[in-house]
Design a protein around this motif. Sequence first.
Motif, short mmCIF file in Angstrom:
data_model
loop_
_atom_site.label_atom_id
_atom_site.label_comp_id
_atom_site.label_asym_id
_atom_site.label_seq_id
_atom_site.Cartn_x
_atom_site.Cartn_y
_atom_site.Cartn_z
N ASP A 44 0.90 -11.00 -16.02
CA ASP A 44 -0.29 -10.72 -16.82
C ASP A 44 -0.55 -9.23 -16.96
N GLN A 45 -0.12 -8.45 -15.97
CA GLN A 45 -0.41 -7.01 -15.96
C GLN A 45 0.84 -6.21 -15.59
N PHE A 46 1.02 -5.12 -16.29
CA PHE A 46 1.97 -4.10 -15.86
C PHE A 46 1.17 -2.91 -15.39
N VAL A 47 1.57 -2.32 -14.29
CA VAL A 47 1.03 -1.04 -13.86
C VAL A 47 2.20 -0.07 -13.86
N ILE A 48 2.02 1.04 -14.54
CA ILE A 48 3.07 2.06 -14.64
C ILE A 48 2.50 3.35 -14.05
N ALA A 49 3.29 4.00 -13.19
CA ALA A 49 2.85 5.25 -12.58
C ALA A 49 4.06 6.13 -12.32
N SER A 50 3.81 7.42 -12.22
CA SER A 50 4.88 8.38 -11.96
C SER A 50 4.77 8.95 -10.56
N GLY A 51 5.93 9.32 -10.03
CA GLY A 51 6.01 10.03 -8.76
C GLY A 51 6.68 11.38 -8.99
N THR A 52 6.50 12.28 -8.06
CA THR A 52 6.99 13.64 -8.22
C THR A 52 8.45 13.82 -7.85
N SER A 53 9.02 12.87 -7.11
CA SER A 53 10.41 12.95 -6.68
C SER A 53 10.89 11.53 -6.35
N THR A 54 12.20 11.38 -6.16
CA THR A 54 12.70 10.06 -5.78
C THR A 54 12.12 9.62 -4.44
N ARG A 55 11.96 10.56 -3.53
CA ARG A 55 11.36 10.23 -2.22
C ARG A 55 9.92 9.73 -2.40
N HIS A 56 9.16 10.36 -3.29
CA HIS A 56 7.78 9.96 -3.56
C HIS A 56 7.75 8.56 -4.18
N VAL A 57 8.60 8.32 -5.17
CA VAL A 57 8.65 7.01 -5.82
C VAL A 57 8.99 5.93 -4.79
N ARG A 58 9.99 6.18 -3.98
CA ARG A 58 10.42 5.22 -2.96
C ARG A 58 9.31 4.95 -1.95
N SER A 59 8.64 6.00 -1.49
CA SER A 59 7.59 5.81 -0.48
C SER A 59 6.39 5.07 -1.06
N MET A 60 6.04 5.32 -2.33
CA MET A 60 4.95 4.56 -2.95
C MET A 60 5.30 3.09 -3.03
N ALA A 61 6.55 2.78 -3.39
CA ALA A 61 6.98 1.38 -3.45
C ALA A 61 6.90 0.73 -2.08
N ASP A 62 7.37 1.43 -1.06
CA ASP A 62 7.32 0.91 0.31
C ASP A 62 5.89 0.61 0.74
N LYS A 63 4.99 1.54 0.49
CA LYS A 63 3.58 1.35 0.89
C LYS A 63 2.94 0.21 0.11
N LEU A 64 3.28 0.10 -1.15
CA LEU A 64 2.73 -0.97 -1.97
C LEU A 64 3.18 -2.34 -1.45
N VAL A 65 4.44 -2.47 -1.11
CA VAL A 65 4.96 -3.72 -0.55
C VAL A 65 4.27 -4.01 0.78
N GLU A 66 4.14 -3.00 1.62
CA GLU A 66 3.48 -3.16 2.93
C GLU A 66 2.04 -3.66 2.76
N ARG A 67 1.29 -3.03 1.86
CA ARG A 67 -0.11 -3.42 1.64
C ARG A 67 -0.22 -4.82 1.02
N ALA A 68 0.67 -5.13 0.10
CA ALA A 68 0.65 -6.46 -0.51
C ALA A 68 0.86 -7.53 0.56
N LYS A 69 1.88 -7.34 1.39
CA LYS A 69 2.17 -8.30 2.45
C LYS A 69 1.00 -8.43 3.42
N ALA A 70 0.36 -7.32 3.73
CA ALA A 70 -0.79 -7.34 4.64
C ALA A 70 -1.96 -8.12 4.05
N ASN A 71 -1.95 -8.28 2.72
CA ASN A 71 -3.03 -9.01 2.04
C ASN A 71 -2.58 -10.38 1.54
N GLY A 72 -1.49 -10.89 2.10
CA GLY A 72 -1.07 -12.25 1.78
C GLY A 72 -0.23 -12.40 0.53
#
Length: 126
Positions: A44-72
């Motif tokens: 239903d929704q796309f969220v698009i965002a930019s990161g400043t480097s590949t490390r930044h993009v990767r870490s945002m994805a990791d944190k997002l997965v971690e938070r999603a799992k923590a919320n079921g």
Amino acid sequence: MTQSTSHDALSAADLQRLVIDTLEEFKAQDIKVIDVTGVSPLTDQFVIASGTSTRHVRSMADKLVERAKANGIQPTGVEGQGEAQWVLVDLNDVIVHLMLPQTRAFYNLEKLWEVSAEHRDGARSA
């Protein structure tokens, strides 16, 4: 696709808020939400965002997965973490595209999906 399947999981609106809050906290740039309800059979929704480097993009994805799992919410998939120029995190009701600015400019997903949404809205009013 407006409700998640787990009893403990967040609603689609709460999931979107979790995604936005997480990305803002981890300094994502140019966050954009596109409603693709009725346009994409995937979500239903796309969220698009930019990161400043590949490390930044990767870490945002990791944190997002971690938070999603923590919320079921169990992510359906995470793609692109190897090169991390474009990482896709599929959370069912919300699909998140995290990209380097040059990758985002090249693929221009906003334009693609906004045109599709405008076409959908035009068809509804006709």
